[in-house]
Design an enzyme around this catalytic site. Structure first.
Site, mmCIF file in Angstrom:
data_model
loop_
_atom_site.group_PDB
_atom_site.id
_atom_site.type_symbol
_atom_site.label_atom_id
_atom_site.label_comp_id
_atom_site.label_asym_id
_atom_site.label_seq_id
_atom_site.Cartn_x
_atom_site.Cartn_y
_atom_site.Cartn_z
ATOM 1 N N GLY A 106 0.803 -1.220 0.000
ATOM 2 C CA GLY A 106 0.000 0.000 0.000
ATOM 3 C C GLY A 106 0.838 1.272 0.000
ATOM 4 O O GLY A 106 0.296 2.361 -0.190
ATOM 5 N N PRO B 2 5.648 8.963 -4.852
ATOM 6 C CA PRO B 2 5.314 9.997 -5.839
ATOM 7 C C PRO B 2 6.132 9.778 -7.117
ATOM 8 O O PRO B 2 7.341 9.512 -7.050
ATOM 9 C CB PRO B 2 5.707 11.298 -5.135
ATOM 10 C CG PRO B 2 5.663 10.962 -3.673
ATOM 11 C CD PRO B 2 6.091 9.526 -3.580
ATOM 12 N N GLY C 44 10.361 12.635 -8.620
ATOM 13 C CA GLY C 44 11.201 12.954 -7.471
ATOM 14 C C GLY C 44 12.301 13.912 -7.886
ATOM 15 O O GLY C 44 12.575 14.081 -9.081
ATOM 16 N N LEU C 45 12.929 14.505 -6.894
ATOM 17 C CA LEU C 45 14.078 15.374 -7.193
ATOM 18 C C LEU C 45 15.345 14.531 -7.162
ATOM 19 O O LEU C 45 15.658 13.910 -6.141
ATOM 20 C CB LEU C 45 14.177 16.496 -6.143
ATOM 21 C CG LEU C 45 15.353 17.461 -6.374
ATOM 22 C CD1 LEU C 45 15.082 18.399 -7.557
ATOM 23 C CD2 LEU C 45 15.642 18.284 -5.108
ATOM 24 N N GLY C 46 16.088 14.513 -8.265
ATOM 25 C CA GLY C 46 17.393 13.841 -8.285
ATOM 26 C C GLY C 46 18.433 14.722 -7.600
ATOM 27 O O GLY C 46 18.350 15.952 -7.683
ATOM 28 N N ASP D 195 15.417 11.793 -4.152
ATOM 29 C CA ASP D 195 16.269 10.637 -4.405
ATOM 30 C C ASP D 195 17.710 10.960 -4.006
ATOM 31 O O ASP D 195 18.322 11.884 -4.559
ATOM 32 C CB ASP D 195 16.223 10.262 -5.894
ATOM 33 C CG ASP D 195 17.045 9.016 -6.153
ATOM 34 O OD1 ASP D 195 16.525 7.910 -5.909
ATOM 35 O OD2 ASP D 195 18.224 9.142 -6.565
ATOM 36 N N TYR E 43 26.764 10.333 -3.201
ATOM 37 C CA TYR E 43 26.638 11.684 -3.764
ATOM 38 C C TYR E 43 27.300 12.726 -2.862
ATOM 39 O O TYR E 43 27.523 13.872 -3.279
ATOM 40 C CB TYR E 43 25.167 12.063 -4.006
ATOM 41 C CG TYR E 43 24.406 11.143 -4.943
ATOM 42 C CD1 TYR E 43 25.070 10.288 -5.828
ATOM 43 C CD2 TYR E 43 23.012 11.151 -4.959
ATOM 44 C CE1 TYR E 43 24.354 9.438 -6.665
ATOM 45 C CE2 TYR E 43 22.296 10.312 -5.807
ATOM 46 C CZ TYR E 43 22.969 9.450 -6.653
ATOM 47 O OH TYR E 43 22.257 8.620 -7.487
ATOM 48 N N LYS F 262 20.806 5.062 -1.140
ATOM 49 C CA LYS F 262 21.402 3.877 -1.768
ATOM 50 C C LYS F 262 22.663 3.439 -1.030
ATOM 51 O O LYS F 262 23.471 4.277 -0.620
ATOM 52 C CB LYS F 262 21.737 4.177 -3.239
ATOM 53 C CG LYS F 262 20.578 4.792 -3.998
ATOM 54 C CD LYS F 262 20.828 4.974 -5.475
ATOM 55 C CE LYS F 262 19.751 5.871 -6.073
ATOM 56 N NZ LYS F 262 20.013 7.311 -5.932
ATOM 57 N N HIS G 266 23.130 0.145 -4.722
ATOM 58 C CA HIS G 266 23.405 1.143 -5.764
ATOM 59 C C HIS G 266 23.891 0.498 -7.077
ATOM 60 O O HIS G 266 23.494 0.927 -8.164
ATOM 61 C CB HIS G 266 24.447 2.143 -5.249
ATOM 62 C CG HIS G 266 24.388 3.479 -5.906
ATOM 63 N ND1 HIS G 266 24.693 4.651 -5.273
ATOM 64 C CD2 HIS G 266 24.051 3.836 -7.165
ATOM 65 C CE1 HIS G 266 24.540 5.660 -6.104
ATOM 66 N NE2 HIS G 266 24.150 5.192 -7.258
#
Ligand code: A2P
Length: 327
Positions: A9, A13, A16-18, A43, A48, A77, A110
């Protein structure tokens, strides 16, 4: 905002914003802007190098009452240096601490690539661990434990081929719920998308705009630029929108989640507005013809003398054959 539904459930969305390549110093404002604009899906990834700033933005937005934790969808990730089962939890805990959260909505392996503990970017063959030594299933058991403990709501993978998914599905107790891969009109991977969606694995499209801001050593001369494609431009004219919005709308039309990266408020908004564009069959047929099998993130950076991590091994295909076949 449209969502993609999980078996339990949960709802992710679809836009998403990378945050890959979003620099510390810029990413905090970008995440705050995005949440103000309406994004609820961010995300992230440990590698990063910007999760602390993202955490500050999330905390400030929640403290200001702009959004609640339950309304947000935060993905991170597991980096390749924490594939041993005993390292998985501490890697997650570091991301949770940096993001200032007590759970993640989604945690992904990843890459199907294992590195020695402490290696961020591999520089020599000895930085790699062969998959026979730390097989994916060992890492996956660690991911399953995190889900059982409630530290992550959903688990999945990134950069996995159909072949690697089939092998994992055969032995997993918890099914991977997401596969995040590179997807744009020059790399459509329709077979992989069909396979995942047929197995109830949600697909997320990374580098949907062609990631032109990649570091120079990841770029090749004469790369194709999806945002400059004339067919994409024609479709953009038809809808009175931008090329970037067509690329995002294409991902939505395939029922894939999509995570365009931007640190510019106007472009973050523009990308979010793409949710209102519905491409028709004629547009989709035109775009289908653009496939070149072209990878911007081709994994060649993992290939080093004598290691087993060639692009062919990672993608389970000969990328050069795919390119030729498409031409
Ligand atoms: P910027 O961050 O300055 O907006 P991808 O999501 O495929 O990795 O692509 C990210 C690249 O695309 C970045 O260089 C980003 O720059 C740029 N970009 C993001 N949104 C747009 C847009 N709406 N129009 C043009 N370029 C964009």
């Amino acid at each position: 905002m449209r969502t993609l539904k999980f078996k339990d459930g949960g709802r992710m969305p679809i836009i998403g914003l990378g945050t890959w390549k979003s620099e510390p110093g810029k990413v905090k404002e970008a995440v705050k802007d995005a949440i103000e604009i309406g994004y609820r899906h961010i995300d992230c990834a440990a590698i990063y190098g910007n999760e602390t700033e993202i955490g500050e933005a999330l905390t400030e937005c929640m403290e200001a009452g702009t959004v609640t934790r339950e309304e947000l969808w935060i993905t991170s990730k597991l980096w390749n240096d924490s594939h041993r089962q005993e390292d998985v939890k501490s890697a997650l805990e570091k991301s949770l601490s940096d993001l200032n959260l007590d759970y993640l909505d989604l945690y992904l392996i990843h890459w199907p690539v294992a590195l020695e503990h402490g290696t961020a970017i591999p520089k020599k063959t000895e930085d790699f661990i062969p998959l026979e030594e730390v097989p994916i299933i060992e890492t996956w058991r660690g991911m399953e434990e995190l889900k059982a403990e409630g530290l992550v709501r959903h688990i999945g993978v990134s950069n996995f081929s159909e072949n690697k998914l089939v092998n994992l599905l055969a032995v997993a107790s918890e099914m991977p719920e997401v596969n995040q891969v590179e997807l744009h009109p020059y790399l459509q991977q329709q077979e992989l998308v069909n396979f995942c969606q047929g197995e109830n694995i949600i697909v997320t499209a990374y580098s949907p705009l062609g990631s032109q801001d990649r570091p120079d050593d990841m770029k090749k001369n004469d790369e194709p630029v999806p945002m400059e494609n004339t067919t994409i431009a024609e479709i953009a004219d038809k809808y009175g929108c931008t090329e970037a919005q067509v690329l995002i709308a294409w991902a939505l039309a395939r029922n894939t989640a999509v995570i365009p990266k931007s640190t510019n408020a106007a472009r973050i908004r523009e990308n979010y507005e793409a949710r209102n564009i519905e491409l028709d069959n004629e547009d989709m047929l035109k775009i289908r013809k653009l496939n070149k099998g072209y990878r911007f993130v081709d994994a060649s950076f993992f290939e080093m003398d004598g290691n087993s991590y060639t692009p062919e091994q990672i993608w389970d295909e000969d990328i050069y054959d795919v390119k030729e076949a498409a031409e």
